[in-house]
Design a protein around this motif. Structure first.
Motif: not given
Length: 300
Positions: A225-237
């Motif tokens: 979901d959006e939360d998980a995508i945002a978390a991975l994006t924030a970590s540079g994935f």
């Protein structure tokens, strides 16, 4: 053997009296007597010894009562619970929704619904699920209603449009695109991509955007979901394209508008076309539609 016969039997056993049982059940004594005789004949053993005015359980009747009474009590409780859930005055709602909607939209719209006088006794169970799981729950009767993406090929499910959401790009704060006022899908495709999981309704939506733009993606990671995508994006994935939600403000990512105007998704309220909708669920469905028609839906 009927349920009525068993209820007659338990009432006589409790009172040790046909007369008192008939008064409790508002049934004539001859009716109860005939029912017990028929039950004894079917069971093949006597349930009561008649000693003068007193009615006493036989050895086998006592054993039968001890086994049967808790089952009937459980049945009565279950019937009362379900009757209360389905009642127009009280009622119950099993509501499913995609997890990111829990941050504001779902609590707010349910609170508005319950604040109406006719809904103050309604109970609500909240279920966070993917769109696919929501649709399956609607089909099986596990959920009454569900807020989700459109799932193609779902028989006996009605998808009522609720609101149109803007899709935005999310990138890390230090990303080369972070200071862009808007980005195109082609620009995003130059970087590793964090996509919705393959079973997600929004995965099909986002894939369609890129296909229409004639752009291919390098999918580096998938998330639910959006939360998980945002978390991975924030970590540079990588970068991602997600439905714009209030919850995104809690992640260290930059939200960037997408230049292509068609990058929007529709949120639907799903319901069954073949299953009974309880009065409480029907009122909630109509309440949401009223809010859609008047443009008074809470912010997502």
């Amino acid at each position: 053997m009927t349920l009525q016969q068993l209820r007659y039997f338990c009432a006589i056993a409790r009172h040790s009296s046909y007369r008192e049982a008939s008064e409790e059940l508002f049934v004539s004594q001859p009716t109860i007597s005939a029912a017990i005789l028929a039950l004894e004949k079917e069971l093949g053993f006597l349930l009561f010894d008649r000693k003068g005015r007193q009615t006493v359980l036989t050895k086998y009747g006592e054993q039968y009562y001890q086994e049967l009474a808790p089952l009937l009590e459980q049945l009565n409780r279950a019937t009362d619970r379900v009757r209360q859930m389905a009642s127009a005055a009280k009622g119950h709602l099993d509501l499913a929704y995609n997890p990111p909607l829990s941050k504001g939209f779902i609590p707010n719209i349910v609170r508005l619904f319950l604040d109406r006088e006719e809904n103050q006794n309604v109970t609500v169970h909240f279920h966070q699920n993917s769109s696919k799981e929501i649709v399956e729950g609607i089909q099986t009767g596990t959920f009454d209603l569900g807020f989700c993406s459109f799932v193609p090929g779902a028989p006996h499910v009605n998808f009522q449009p609720v609101l149109r959401q803007e899709m935005v790009a999310v990138v890390p704060l230090d990303h080369p695109l972070a200071e862009s006022g808007a980005v195109s899908l082609k620009e995003l495709s130059s970087f590793p991509f964090v996509a919705y999981a393959s079973h997600s309704g929004l995965r099909r939506v986002v894939d369609g955007f890129f296909q229409e733009a004639g752009v291919s993606l390098e999918i580096f990671a998938e998330a639910e979901d959006e939360d998980a995508i945002a978390a991975l994006t924030a970590s540079g994935f990588g970068v991602g394209v997600v439905a714009k939600m209030q919850a995104l403000q809690y992640f260290p990512v930059r939200q960037i508008p997408i230049k292509e105007k068609e990058c929007q998704r529709m949120l639907y309220l799903a319901s069954s076309t073949h299953r009974y909708l309880t009065p409480a669920a029907r009122r909630f469905f109509d309440f949401v539609q009223e809010r859609v028609d008047t443009g008074q839906l809470p912010e997502v």
